[in-house]
Every structure is written in structure tokens, then in C-alpha cells.
Scaffold this motif. Sequence first.
Motif, PDB file in Angstrom:
ATOM      1  N   LEU A  69       0.837  -1.183   0.000  1.00  0.00           N
ATOM      2  CA  LEU A  69       0.000   0.000   0.000  1.00  0.00           C
ATOM      3  C   LEU A  69       0.883   1.247   0.000  1.00  0.00           C
ATOM      4  O   LEU A  69       1.826   1.341   0.776  1.00  0.00           O
ATOM      5  CB  LEU A  69      -0.900   0.000   1.237  1.00  0.00           C
ATOM      6  CG  LEU A  69      -1.778   1.229   1.424  1.00  0.00           C
ATOM      7  CD1 LEU A  69      -2.883   1.262   0.374  1.00  0.00           C
ATOM      8  CD2 LEU A  69      -2.381   1.224   2.814  1.00  0.00           C
ATOM      9  N   LYS A  70       0.568   2.182  -0.864  1.00  0.00           N
ATOM     10  CA  LYS A  70       1.286   3.453  -0.929  1.00  0.00           C
ATOM     11  C   LYS A  70       0.354   4.551  -0.431  1.00  0.00           C
ATOM     12  O   LYS A  70      -0.871   4.448  -0.591  1.00  0.00           O
ATOM     13  CB  LYS A  70       1.700   3.760  -2.367  1.00  0.00           C
ATOM     14  CG  LYS A  70       2.647   2.762  -2.953  1.00  0.00           C
ATOM     15  CD  LYS A  70       2.929   3.085  -4.396  1.00  0.00           C
ATOM     16  CE  LYS A  70       3.721   1.962  -5.041  1.00  0.00           C
ATOM     17  NZ  LYS A  70       3.723   2.069  -6.469  1.00  0.00           N
ATOM     18  N   PRO A  71       0.894   5.614   0.152  1.00  0.00           N
ATOM     19  CA  PRO A  71       0.038   6.711   0.613  1.00  0.00           C
ATOM     20  C   PRO A  71      -0.815   7.307  -0.500  1.00  0.00           C
ATOM     21  O   PRO A  71      -1.941   7.727  -0.262  1.00  0.00           O
ATOM     22  CB  PRO A  71       1.025   7.743   1.152  1.00  0.00           C
ATOM     23  CG  PRO A  71       2.251   6.973   1.475  1.00  0.00           C
ATOM     24  CD  PRO A  71       2.287   5.830   0.504  1.00  0.00           C
ATOM     25  N   THR A  72      -0.316   7.303  -1.709  1.00  0.00           N
ATOM     26  CA  THR A  72      -1.074   7.870  -2.827  1.00  0.00           C
ATOM     27  C   THR A  72      -2.254   6.980  -3.233  1.00  0.00           C
ATOM     28  O   THR A  72      -3.139   7.424  -3.948  1.00  0.00           O
ATOM     29  CB  THR A  72      -0.159   8.093  -4.043  1.00  0.00           C
ATOM     30  OG1 THR A  72       0.509   6.867  -4.358  1.00  0.00           O
ATOM     31  CG2 THR A  72       0.863   9.178  -3.752  1.00  0.00           C
ATOM     32  N   ASP A  73      -2.274   5.720  -2.761  1.00  0.00           N
ATOM     33  CA  ASP A  73      -3.381   4.809  -3.055  1.00  0.00           C
ATOM     34  C   ASP A  73      -4.579   5.045  -2.133  1.00  0.00           C
ATOM     35  O   ASP A  73      -5.660   4.521  -2.376  1.00  0.00           O
ATOM     36  CB  ASP A  73      -2.939   3.349  -2.896  1.00  0.00           C
ATOM     37  CG  ASP A  73      -1.878   2.950  -3.905  1.00  0.00           C
ATOM     38  OD1 ASP A  73      -1.784   3.616  -4.960  1.00  0.00           O
ATOM     39  OD2 ASP A  73      -1.141   1.983  -3.634  1.00  0.00           O
ATOM     40  N   ILE A  74      -4.384   5.807  -1.055  1.00  0.00           N
ATOM     41  CA  ILE A  74      -5.441   6.028  -0.075  1.00  0.00           C
ATOM     42  C   ILE A  74      -6.339   7.163  -0.561  1.00  0.00           C
ATOM     43  O   ILE A  74      -5.862   8.235  -0.933  1.00  0.00           O
ATOM     44  CB  ILE A  74      -4.833   6.367   1.300  1.00  0.00           C
ATOM     45  CG1 ILE A  74      -3.943   5.222   1.769  1.00  0.00           C
ATOM     46  CG2 ILE A  74      -5.930   6.643   2.319  1.00  0.00           C
ATOM     47  CD1 ILE A  74      -3.125   5.538   2.985  1.00  0.00           C
ATOM     48  N   SER A  75      -7.626   6.930  -0.530  1.00  0.00           N
ATOM     49  CA  SER A  75      -8.607   7.894  -1.005  1.00  0.00           C
ATOM     50  C   SER A  75      -8.613   9.149  -0.127  1.00  0.00           C
ATOM     51  O   SER A  75      -8.609   9.061   1.101  1.00  0.00           O
ATOM     52  CB  SER A  75      -9.992   7.247  -0.994  1.00  0.00           C
ATOM     53  OG  SER A  75     -10.999   8.206  -1.104  1.00  0.00           O
ATOM     54  N   VAL A  76      -8.660  10.308  -0.767  1.00  0.00           N
ATOM     55  CA  VAL A  76      -8.724  11.583  -0.042  1.00  0.00           C
ATOM     56  C   VAL A  76     -10.029  11.676   0.745  1.00  0.00           C
ATOM     57  O   VAL A  76     -10.048  12.188   1.870  1.00  0.00           O
ATOM     58  CB  VAL A  76      -8.581  12.767  -1.031  1.00  0.00           C
ATOM     59  CG1 VAL A  76      -8.741  14.091  -0.327  1.00  0.00           C
ATOM     60  CG2 VAL A  76      -7.246  12.701  -1.739  1.00  0.00           C
ATOM     61  N   ASP A  77     -11.112  11.140   0.181  1.00  0.00           N
ATOM     62  CA  ASP A  77     -12.398  11.143   0.888  1.00  0.00           C
ATOM     63  C   ASP A  77     -12.331  10.302   2.158  1.00  0.00           C
ATOM     64  O   ASP A  77     -12.894  10.663   3.186  1.00  0.00           O
ATOM     65  CB  ASP A  77     -13.509  10.611  -0.020  1.00  0.00           C
ATOM     66  CG  ASP A  77     -13.802  11.535  -1.180  1.00  0.00           C
ATOM     67  OD1 ASP A  77     -13.552  12.760  -1.047  1.00  0.00           O
ATOM     68  OD2 ASP A  77     -14.272  11.045  -2.222  1.00  0.00           O
ATOM     69  N   LEU A  78     -11.641   9.174   2.102  1.00  0.00           N
ATOM     70  CA  LEU A  78     -11.483   8.311   3.269  1.00  0.00           C
ATOM     71  C   LEU A  78     -10.719   9.045   4.374  1.00  0.00           C
ATOM     72  O   LEU A  78     -11.107   9.005   5.540  1.00  0.00           O
ATOM     73  CB  LEU A  78     -10.753   7.027   2.875  1.00  0.00           C
ATOM     74  CG  LEU A  78     -10.472   6.040   3.996  1.00  0.00           C
ATOM     75  CD1 LEU A  78     -11.771   5.453   4.529  1.00  0.00           C
ATOM     76  CD2 LEU A  78      -9.544   4.946   3.508  1.00  0.00           C
TER      77      LEU A  78
END
Length: 109
Positions: A69-78
Amino acid sequence: MAKPKLSPEFEIEVAGEPYVWRLQRRPQWSTDTKGWQGMAIAVRHQEGQREAVVEFPPAPPPRFGAPQLKPTDISVDLVARAIASAIEAGWEPHSRGKTVAIVVDETGA
């Protein structure tokens, strides 16, 4: 001794306030009784001092050979929902004190 490499920080705005977040912990196996642990993000207000660590429940373990998992894969909405939930749970970003740990569900609520 080398400095530990921290995850990059990202800016986000929630309810008109500027926050900074970073990936604190990737999903991982733990040797204690918890077993598989979910990801955790560290959040602080840009002008505040107190940090909150928002922990998510563990998802199914990744398949062998799957990319990390990369930080850029995490949804901004989440992340925005998780920050709002942390504030609702009592985190005061402008106060001083120890880091607060807050557990949310998989949707960040």
C-alpha cells in the motif's frame, strides 16, 4: 545511527481547516494476539501540535506478491472522513498533549 524514513506528508482540507496527514502503518501481521492489523494514518492540524493516529480495521491479507500500500493509493475522501470522525470522537487538534489513538471503521466513520 540513521534517521528512520517517514512517509511523505500530504495536505488536506476538512471543514475549511488545513490538516497534514501521513501513512503511519501499512497493513501488517502482528505477533501479538491481534493477528492481522489494518493501516493507520497520523494526522495533525497545520497550525496545531497534537497528533492523532487513526486506525482502520484489518482488511483481508494481501495475496503473496501483491504490491504494498502506498500513501497515494489512499482515497482523499477516506482520509477526510477519518479526520472528521477523530474530531467527533474528541480529538482537539489545537490542544497540547499526547498523541491520541482513534479507531474507525473501513469507511473512516
